[in-house]
Motif scaffolding. Sequence first.
Motif, PDB file in Angstrom:
ATOM      1  N   GLY A   1       0.632  -1.230  -0.276  1.00  0.00           N
ATOM      2  CA  GLY A   1       0.104   0.138   0.380  1.00  0.00           C
ATOM      3  C   GLY A   1       1.006   1.314   0.200  1.00  0.00           C
ATOM      4  N   ASN A   2      -0.211   2.605   0.539  1.00  0.00           N
ATOM      5  CA  ASN A   2       0.593   3.444   0.323  1.00  0.00           C
ATOM      6  C   ASN A   2       2.115   3.989  -1.198  1.00  0.00           C
ATOM      7  OD1 ASN A   2       1.936   6.130   1.023  1.00  0.00           O
ATOM      8  ND2 ASN A   2       3.311   5.356   2.967  1.00  0.00           N
ATOM      9  N   ARG A   3       0.712   3.881  -1.843  1.00  0.00           N
ATOM     10  CA  ARG A   3       2.121   4.227  -3.112  1.00  0.00           C
ATOM     11  C   ARG A   3       2.721   5.264  -3.657  1.00  0.00           C
ATOM     12  NH1 ARG A   3      -1.659   1.488  -7.336  1.00  0.00           N
ATOM     13  NH2 ARG A   3      -1.022  -0.484  -6.780  1.00  0.00           N
ATOM     14  N   ASP A   4       3.715   4.976  -4.136  1.00  0.00           N
ATOM     15  CA  ASP A   4       4.389   6.263  -3.981  1.00  0.00           C
ATOM     16  C   ASP A   4       4.830   6.777  -2.630  1.00  0.00           C
ATOM     17  OD1 ASP A   4       6.195   7.410  -5.525  1.00  0.00           O
ATOM     18  OD2 ASP A   4       4.741   9.260  -5.846  1.00  0.00           O
ATOM     19  N   MET A   5       5.235   6.356  -1.134  1.00  0.00           N
ATOM     20  CA  MET A   5       4.949   7.042  -0.467  1.00  0.00           C
ATOM     21  C   MET A   5       3.685   8.472  -0.200  1.00  0.00           C
ATOM     22  SD  MET A   5       8.973   6.746   0.670  1.00  0.00           S
ATOM     23  CE  MET A   5       9.315   6.877  -0.656  1.00  0.00           C
ATOM     24  N   VAL A   6       2.331   8.247  -0.450  1.00  0.00           N
ATOM     25  CA  VAL A   6       1.500   9.667  -0.868  1.00  0.00           C
ATOM     26  C   VAL A   6       1.078   9.822   0.297  1.00  0.00           C
ATOM     27  CG1 VAL A   6       0.251   7.411  -0.945  1.00  0.00           C
ATOM     28  CG2 VAL A   6      -0.733   9.750  -1.870  1.00  0.00           C
ATOM     29  N   SER A   7       1.000   9.026   1.282  1.00  0.00           N
ATOM     30  CA  SER A   7       0.495   9.515   2.942  1.00  0.00           C
ATOM     31  C   SER A   7       1.048  10.825   3.246  1.00  0.00           C
ATOM     32  CB  SER A   7       0.067   7.809   3.785  1.00  0.00           C
ATOM     33  OG  SER A   7       0.744   7.088   3.451  1.00  0.00           O
ATOM     34  N   TRP A   8       2.738   9.556   3.075  1.00  0.00           N
ATOM     35  CA  TRP A   8       3.918   9.563   4.433  1.00  0.00           C
ATOM     36  C   TRP A   8       4.564  11.683   3.639  1.00  0.00           C
ATOM     37  CZ3 TRP A   8       7.756   5.934   4.763  1.00  0.00           C
ATOM     38  CH2 TRP A   8       7.540   4.579   4.882  1.00  0.00           C
ATOM     39  N   LYS A   9       4.295  11.575   1.985  1.00  0.00           N
ATOM     40  CA  LYS A   9       4.121  13.177   1.202  1.00  0.00           C
ATOM     41  C   LYS A   9       2.900  14.251   1.590  1.00  0.00           C
ATOM     42  CE  LYS A   9       6.598  10.965  -2.341  1.00  0.00           C
ATOM     43  NZ  LYS A   9       6.670  10.984  -3.984  1.00  0.00           N
ATOM     44  N   MET A  10       1.657  13.575   2.190  1.00  0.00           N
ATOM     45  CA  MET A  10       0.748  14.311   2.946  1.00  0.00           C
ATOM     46  C   MET A  10       1.398  14.705   4.467  1.00  0.00           C
ATOM     47  SD  MET A  10      -2.927  13.402   2.898  1.00  0.00           S
ATOM     48  CE  MET A  10      -2.667  11.998   3.526  1.00  0.00           C
ATOM     49  N   LEU A  11       1.663  13.689   4.938  1.00  0.00           N
ATOM     50  CA  LEU A  11       1.669  13.618   6.374  1.00  0.00           C
ATOM     51  C   LEU A  11       3.214  15.321   6.925  1.00  0.00           C
ATOM     52  CD1 LEU A  11       0.148  10.730   8.049  1.00  0.00           C
ATOM     53  CD2 LEU A  11      -0.871  12.856   6.961  1.00  0.00           C
ATOM     54  N   GLY A  12       3.443  14.782   5.734  1.00  0.00           N
ATOM     55  CA  GLY A  12       5.243  15.063   6.041  1.00  0.00           C
ATOM     56  C   GLY A  12       6.208  14.208   6.781  1.00  0.00           C
ATOM     57  N   PHE A  13       5.603  12.840   7.201  1.00  0.00           N
ATOM     58  CA  PHE A  13       6.634  12.417   7.651  1.00  0.00           C
ATOM     59  C   PHE A  13       7.779  11.555   6.374  1.00  0.00           C
ATOM     60  CE2 PHE A  13       7.602   8.050   7.893  1.00  0.00           C
ATOM     61  CZ  PHE A  13       7.664   7.785   9.548  1.00  0.00           C
ATOM     62  N   PRO A  14       9.099  11.653   7.168  1.00  0.00           N
ATOM     63  CA  PRO A  14      10.064  11.188   6.247  1.00  0.00           C
ATOM     64  C   PRO A  14      10.585  10.142   6.444  1.00  0.00           C
ATOM     65  CG  PRO A  14      10.696  12.141   8.517  1.00  0.00           C
ATOM     66  CD  PRO A  14       9.120  12.582   9.019  1.00  0.00           C
TER      67      PRO A  14
ATOM     68  N   ASP B   1      18.978   7.313  11.357  1.00  0.00           N
ATOM     69  CA  ASP B   1      19.364   8.326  12.401  1.00  0.00           C
ATOM     70  C   ASP B   1      19.434   9.507  11.820  1.00  0.00           C
ATOM     71  OD1 ASP B   1      20.578   9.641  13.868  1.00  0.00           O
ATOM     72  OD2 ASP B   1      22.838   9.414  14.070  1.00  0.00           O
ATOM     73  N   TYR B   2      17.866  10.045  12.976  1.00  0.00           N
ATOM     74  CA  TYR B   2      17.534  11.201  13.732  1.00  0.00           C
ATOM     75  C   TYR B   2      18.366  12.238  14.293  1.00  0.00           C
ATOM     76  CZ  TYR B   2      14.052  10.107  10.605  1.00  0.00           C
ATOM     77  OH  TYR B   2      12.868   9.954   9.761  1.00  0.00           O
ATOM     78  N   ARG B   3      19.151  11.935  15.163  1.00  0.00           N
ATOM     79  CA  ARG B   3      20.142  13.342  15.938  1.00  0.00           C
ATOM     80  C   ARG B   3      20.200  14.148  15.952  1.00  0.00           C
ATOM     81  NH1 ARG B   3      24.515   8.577  17.671  1.00  0.00           N
ATOM     82  NH2 ARG B   3      24.588   8.457  14.929  1.00  0.00           N
ATOM     83  N   ASP B   4      20.483  14.922  14.252  1.00  0.00           N
ATOM     84  CA  ASP B   4      21.246  15.494  14.179  1.00  0.00           C
ATOM     85  C   ASP B   4      20.323  16.762  14.293  1.00  0.00           C
ATOM     86  OD1 ASP B   4      24.030  15.216  14.383  1.00  0.00           O
ATOM     87  OD2 ASP B   4      24.212  14.460  12.309  1.00  0.00           O
ATOM     88  N   TYR B   5      18.019  15.975  14.396  1.00  0.00           N
ATOM     89  CA  TYR B   5      16.977  17.244  14.271  1.00  0.00           C
ATOM     90  C   TYR B   5      16.640  17.004  15.289  1.00  0.00           C
ATOM     91  CZ  TYR B   5      19.271  16.093   9.234  1.00  0.00           C
ATOM     92  OH  TYR B   5      20.233  16.154   8.233  1.00  0.00           O
ATOM     93  N   VAL B   6      16.891  16.030  16.443  1.00  0.00           N
ATOM     94  CA  VAL B   6      15.341  16.161  17.370  1.00  0.00           C
ATOM     95  C   VAL B   6      15.419  17.694  17.860  1.00  0.00           C
ATOM     96  CG1 VAL B   6      15.940  13.861  17.893  1.00  0.00           C
ATOM     97  CG2 VAL B   6      17.745  15.245  18.900  1.00  0.00           C
ATOM     98  N   GLU B   7      16.551  19.083  18.497  1.00  0.00           N
ATOM     99  CA  GLU B   7      15.762  19.720  19.161  1.00  0.00           C
ATOM    100  C   GLU B   7      15.610  21.076  17.571  1.00  0.00           C
ATOM    101  OE1 GLU B   7      16.592  19.921  22.060  1.00  0.00           O
ATOM    102  OE2 GLU B   7      16.927  17.629  22.074  1.00  0.00           O
ATOM    103  N   ARG B   8      15.419  20.420  16.546  1.00  0.00           N
ATOM    104  CA  ARG B   8      14.616  21.449  16.047  1.00  0.00           C
ATOM    105  C   ARG B   8      13.549  21.609  15.830  1.00  0.00           C
ATOM    106  NH1 ARG B   8      18.926  20.220  10.526  1.00  0.00           N
ATOM    107  NH2 ARG B   8      17.351  22.245   9.436  1.00  0.00           N
ATOM    108  N   HIS B   9      12.749  22.085  16.696  1.00  0.00           N
ATOM    109  CA  HIS B   9      11.523  22.642  16.262  1.00  0.00           C
ATOM    110  C   HIS B   9      10.836  23.065  15.192  1.00  0.00           C
ATOM    111  CE1 HIS B   9      12.219  19.251  20.535  1.00  0.00           C
ATOM    112  NE2 HIS B   9      12.909  20.376  20.428  1.00  0.00           N
ATOM    113  N   ASN B  10       9.847  22.647  15.443  1.00  0.00           N
ATOM    114  CA  ASN B  10       8.748  23.479  14.587  1.00  0.00           C
ATOM    115  C   ASN B  10       9.393  24.342  13.000  1.00  0.00           C
ATOM    116  OD1 ASN B  10       6.373  23.380  16.195  1.00  0.00           O
ATOM    117  ND2 ASN B  10       7.767  24.617  17.072  1.00  0.00           N
ATOM    118  N   GLU B  11      10.658  23.548  12.609  1.00  0.00           N
ATOM    119  CA  GLU B  11      11.184  23.374  11.145  1.00  0.00           C
ATOM    120  C   GLU B  11      10.958  22.277  10.399  1.00  0.00           C
ATOM    121  OE1 GLU B  11      15.889  24.116   9.665  1.00  0.00           O
ATOM    122  OE2 GLU B  11      15.094  23.619  12.497  1.00  0.00           O
TER     123      GLU B  11
END
Length: 251
Positions: free
Chosen positions: A206-219, A224-234
């Motif tokens: 499902g989720n062809r072409d990651m359509v729902s993730w693109k809609m939600l902005g889910f990466p 690894d997200y350690r460099d970004y965990v403190e970058r809020h509302n960005e």
Amino acid sequence: MSNKNDTAKPSGLTRRELLGSSAALLIGASSPVQALTVKGTPEWKPLANNAVPPVDTDAGWQFFTDEEAVTVEAIVERLIPADDLSMSGKDAGCAVFIDRQLAGAYGGYERLYMHGPFQDGTPEQGDQSALTPKQRYRLGLGALNDHCRNEHGATFAELSGEARDQILAQLEEEEIQLDDIDSLVFFEIVLQNTMEGFFADPLYGGNRDMVSWKMLGFPGARYDYRDYVERHNEDLGFEPVSIGGRPDWQA
């Protein structure tokens, strides 16, 4: 009277002696060990250590009959209709996701205890039905099309979008009685599986072409997200990544 200094010493190791012997063992175990050297650059591939075979979306239906597949596609198209934000549940591959899940371990509830006795439970106890997902879909889809033929002279998929919406609402409100299966039980499993197919990793069909993730902005499944965990509302502008990578990574 006996003198305290004459008291017999307990047999075996004292706590101090035991701790001392343990420290000696640890020191002995910490002797240098030659490091393992890897020559060359190891080739990493997605899922190499915990492989999940990607769903072949072109392999045809694995569980559904042709009529069942058309009916499920007609249902998921109305549960998640196309709009300005995304494609429909049908175009996103939700029916393919459900089909592959039913053809696998989930379809038979292979990881659940499925021996009786079966009886109605409280809402807190959850589903107590003896029917597996495979049985719920087979009975439910057949009963739904029988109802539509009797009441509307056509199968569910042949009805207009408005008529399909009305029937789905009636199933949810238990205003339609299906043969051999509770209408709400059938509606809830289809709704749940449709949502799973729309938001799950594309690896599962499902989720062809990651359509729902693109809609939600889910990466997606990034390492690894350690460099970004403190970058809020960005807005980081990440393009989503599936467990199996991105289409442009494929050779």
